[in-house]
Design a protein around this motif. Structure first.
Motif, PDB file in Angstrom:
ATOM      1  N   UNK A  39     -33.377 -37.331  10.538  1.00 13.26           N
ATOM      2  CA  UNK A  39     -32.669 -36.512   9.546  1.00 13.26           C
ATOM      3  C   UNK A  39     -33.530 -35.342   9.055  1.00 13.26           C
ATOM      4  N   UNK A  40     -34.758 -35.245   9.545  1.00 18.19           N
ATOM      5  CA  UNK A  40     -35.596 -34.118   9.152  1.00 18.19           C
ATOM      6  C   UNK A  40     -36.893 -34.136   9.932  1.00 18.19           C
ATOM      7  N   UNK A  41     -37.540 -32.989   9.970  1.00 20.04           N
ATOM      8  CA  UNK A  41     -38.830 -32.919  10.659  1.00 20.04           C
ATOM      9  C   UNK A  41     -39.649 -31.772  10.091  1.00 20.04           C
ATOM     10  N   UNK A  42     -40.941 -31.869  10.349  1.00 22.40           N
ATOM     11  CA  UNK A  42     -41.904 -30.859   9.888  1.00 22.40           C
ATOM     12  C   UNK A  42     -42.918 -30.637  11.013  1.00 22.40           C
ATOM     13  N   UNK A  43     -43.243 -29.374  11.252  1.00 28.77           N
ATOM     14  CA  UNK A  43     -44.259 -29.034  12.254  1.00 28.77           C
ATOM     15  C   UNK A  43     -45.252 -28.071  11.608  1.00 28.77           C
ATOM     16  N   UNK A  44     -46.529 -28.388  11.737  1.00 24.14           N
ATOM     17  CA  UNK A  44     -47.582 -27.516  11.188  1.00 24.14           C
ATOM     18  C   UNK A  44     -48.760 -27.532  12.145  1.00 24.14           C
ATOM     19  N   UNK A  45     -49.593 -26.515  12.029  1.00 30.45           N
ATOM     20  CA  UNK A  45     -50.775 -26.477  12.886  1.00 30.45           C
ATOM     21  C   UNK A  45     -51.889 -25.738  12.153  1.00 30.45           C
ATOM     22  N   UNK A  46     -53.096 -26.106  12.519  1.00 33.10           N
ATOM     23  CA  UNK A  46     -54.285 -25.453  11.952  1.00 33.10           C
ATOM     24  C   UNK A  46     -54.677 -24.285  12.852  1.00 33.10           C
ATOM     25  N   UNK A  47     -54.751 -23.070  12.294  1.00 31.13           N
ATOM     26  CA  UNK A  47     -55.250 -21.912  13.032  1.00 31.13           C
ATOM     27  C   UNK A  47     -56.503 -21.437  12.307  1.00 31.13           C
ATOM     28  N   UNK A  48     -57.608 -21.430  13.042  1.00 27.78           N
ATOM     29  CA  UNK A  48     -58.934 -21.197  12.461  1.00 27.78           C
ATOM     30  C   UNK A  48     -59.129 -22.244  11.361  1.00 27.78           C
ATOM     31  N   UNK A  49     -59.041 -21.864  10.091  1.00 30.52           N
ATOM     32  CA  UNK A  49     -59.260 -22.853   9.036  1.00 30.52           C
ATOM     33  C   UNK A  49     -58.100 -22.894   8.040  1.00 30.52           C
ATOM     34  N   UNK A  50     -56.935 -22.458   8.500  1.00 28.92           N
ATOM     35  CA  UNK A  50     -55.771 -22.405   7.618  1.00 28.92           C
ATOM     36  C   UNK A  50     -54.624 -23.184   8.248  1.00 28.92           C
ATOM     37  N   UNK A  51     -53.936 -23.975   7.424  1.00 30.99           N
ATOM     38  CA  UNK A  51     -52.750 -24.689   7.894  1.00 30.99           C
ATOM     39  C   UNK A  51     -51.534 -23.764   7.845  1.00 30.99           C
ATOM     40  N   UNK A  52     -50.813 -23.695   8.958  1.00 33.91           N
ATOM     41  CA  UNK A  52     -49.565 -22.925   9.009  1.00 33.91           C
ATOM     42  C   UNK A  52     -48.404 -23.907   9.078  1.00 33.91           C
ATOM     43  N   UNK A  53     -47.564 -23.860   8.078  1.00 37.79           N
ATOM     44  CA  UNK A  53     -46.353 -24.679   8.081  1.00 37.79           C
ATOM     45  C   UNK A  53     -45.324 -23.908   8.898  1.00 37.79           C
ATOM     46  N   UNK A  54     -45.046 -24.394  10.086  1.00 39.81           N
ATOM     47  CA  UNK A  54     -44.285 -23.605  11.059  1.00 39.81           C
ATOM     48  C   UNK A  54     -42.801 -23.942  11.094  1.00 39.81           C
ATOM     49  N   UNK A  55     -42.449 -25.160  10.737  1.00 36.52           N
ATOM     50  CA  UNK A  55     -41.040 -25.544  10.789  1.00 36.52           C
ATOM     51  C   UNK A  55     -40.817 -26.728   9.850  1.00 36.52           C
ATOM     52  N   UNK A  56     -39.746 -26.639   9.096  1.00 39.99           N
ATOM     53  CA  UNK A  56     -39.350 -27.732   8.202  1.00 39.99           C
ATOM     54  C   UNK A  56     -37.838 -27.689   8.130  1.00 39.99           C
ATOM     55  N   UNK A  57     -37.206 -28.774   8.490  1.00 37.62           N
ATOM     56  CA  UNK A  57     -35.743 -28.745   8.586  1.00 37.62           C
ATOM     57  C   UNK A  57     -35.169 -30.105   8.240  1.00 37.62           C
ATOM     58  N   UNK A  58     -34.037 -30.073   7.552  1.00 40.04           N
ATOM     59  CA  UNK A  58     -33.357 -31.304   7.133  1.00 40.04           C
ATOM     60  C   UNK A  58     -31.881 -31.185   7.513  1.00 40.04           C
ATOM     61  N   UNK A  59     -31.308 -32.269   8.012  1.00 41.33           N
ATOM     62  CA  UNK A  59     -29.890 -32.280   8.394  1.00 41.33           C
ATOM     63  C   UNK A  59     -29.026 -31.931   7.180  1.00 41.33           C
ATOM     64  N   UNK A  60     -28.024 -31.091   7.422  1.00 37.11           N
ATOM     65  CA  UNK A  60     -27.222 -30.543   6.327  1.00 37.11           C
ATOM     66  C   UNK A  60     -26.629 -31.648   5.441  1.00 37.11           C
ATOM     67  N   UNK A  61     -26.193 -32.744   6.065  1.00 35.00           N
ATOM     68  CA  UNK A  61     -25.497 -33.795   5.307  1.00 35.00           C
ATOM     69  C   UNK A  61     -26.404 -34.594   4.378  1.00 35.00           C
ATOM     70  N   UNK A  62     -27.723 -34.420   4.507  1.00 32.51           N
ATOM     71  CA  UNK A  62     -28.623 -35.162   3.597  1.00 32.51           C
ATOM     72  C   UNK A  62     -29.523 -34.219   2.792  1.00 32.51           C
TER      73      UNK A  62
END
Ligand SMILES: CC(C)(COP(=O)(O)OP(=O)(O)OC[C@H]1O[C@@H](n2cnc3c(N)ncnc32)[C@H](O)[C@@H]1OP(=O)(O)O)[C@@H](O)C(=O)NCCC(=O)NCCS
Length: 162
Positions: free
Chosen positions: A65-88
């Motif tokens: 019903x949802x997911x999150x994708x992040x990655x570290x570039x050099x020394x900073x975290x990039x929150x790249x994707x965060x999504x939740x199903x519309x019904x919840x």
């Protein structure tokens, strides 16, 4: 990146756990329903294969019903994707994913978190503000489908300049 499974409450049998390759079809399907410029399955696959990344899902009765994708570039975290199903939405699924993400990232040295979000995406901007992100600027024409601007947001920046 390691993450223990965070159990759901008694009302919802929801857990936040690391994304698996077997989740990717469901994740990509949710992505396609949610964005005008969706990531491809191959993009998720590549991201999940990266050692430095964090990929989480929220599962409810064996359904993603949802997911999150992040990655570290050099020394900073990039929150790249965060999504939740519309019904919840508005049931704090994104909040639980973010809490799990911060629990993992706080164990690693870094100089902050950053993300881009469409200027029109008031729900996401409000969510990120509620977690301590602040707007630091705009990337004009960032989105390739309609050239909408992106708001740049940062949290816990410890460098000299963003
Ligand atoms: C943005 C998104 C991830 C929020 O997920 P969610 O699970 O509904 O968010 P939560 O329930 O955890 O919301 C937490 C807080 O964020 C804010 N918020 C979330 N949605 C909001 C909305 N529609 N309007 C105003 N504030 C909102 C509120 O402060 C909310 O707390 P509250 O419900 O106690 O008032 C979801 O709307 C989504 O998937 N949108 C489509 C994909 C997307 O735009 N992703 C972000 C890309 S940068």
């Amino acid at each position: 990146m390691s993450l223990r499974v965070i159990p759901g409450d008694s009302r919802h049998a929801r857990v936040v756990r690391p994304m698996q390759f077997t989740d990717l079809a469901a994740v990509a399907a949710l992505e396609a329903r949610s964005y005008t410029l969706p990531w491809s399955l191959a993009t998720f696959h590549g991201q999940l294969a990266r050692e430095s990344g964090i990929c989480l899902v929220c599962e409810d009765a064996a359904r993603i019903v949802g997911y999150l994708v992040a990655d570290m570039f050099v020394d900073v975290w990039h929150l790249m994707n965060l999504c939740v199903a519309e019904e919840v939405r508005r049931e704090h699924v994104a909040s639980r994913l973010l809490e799990a993400y911060f629990a993992v990232t706080e164990r690693h040295g870094h100089r902050g978190h950053t993300l881009e979000v469409r200027v029109s995406n008031a729900p996401a901007i409000e969510l990120y503000r509620s977690f301590g992100f602040v707007s630091t600027g705009v990337r004009p024409g960032y989105y390739s489908d309609d050239r909408e601007d992106a708001v740049i947001m940062w949290k816990d920046w410890e460098g000299d300049s963003a």
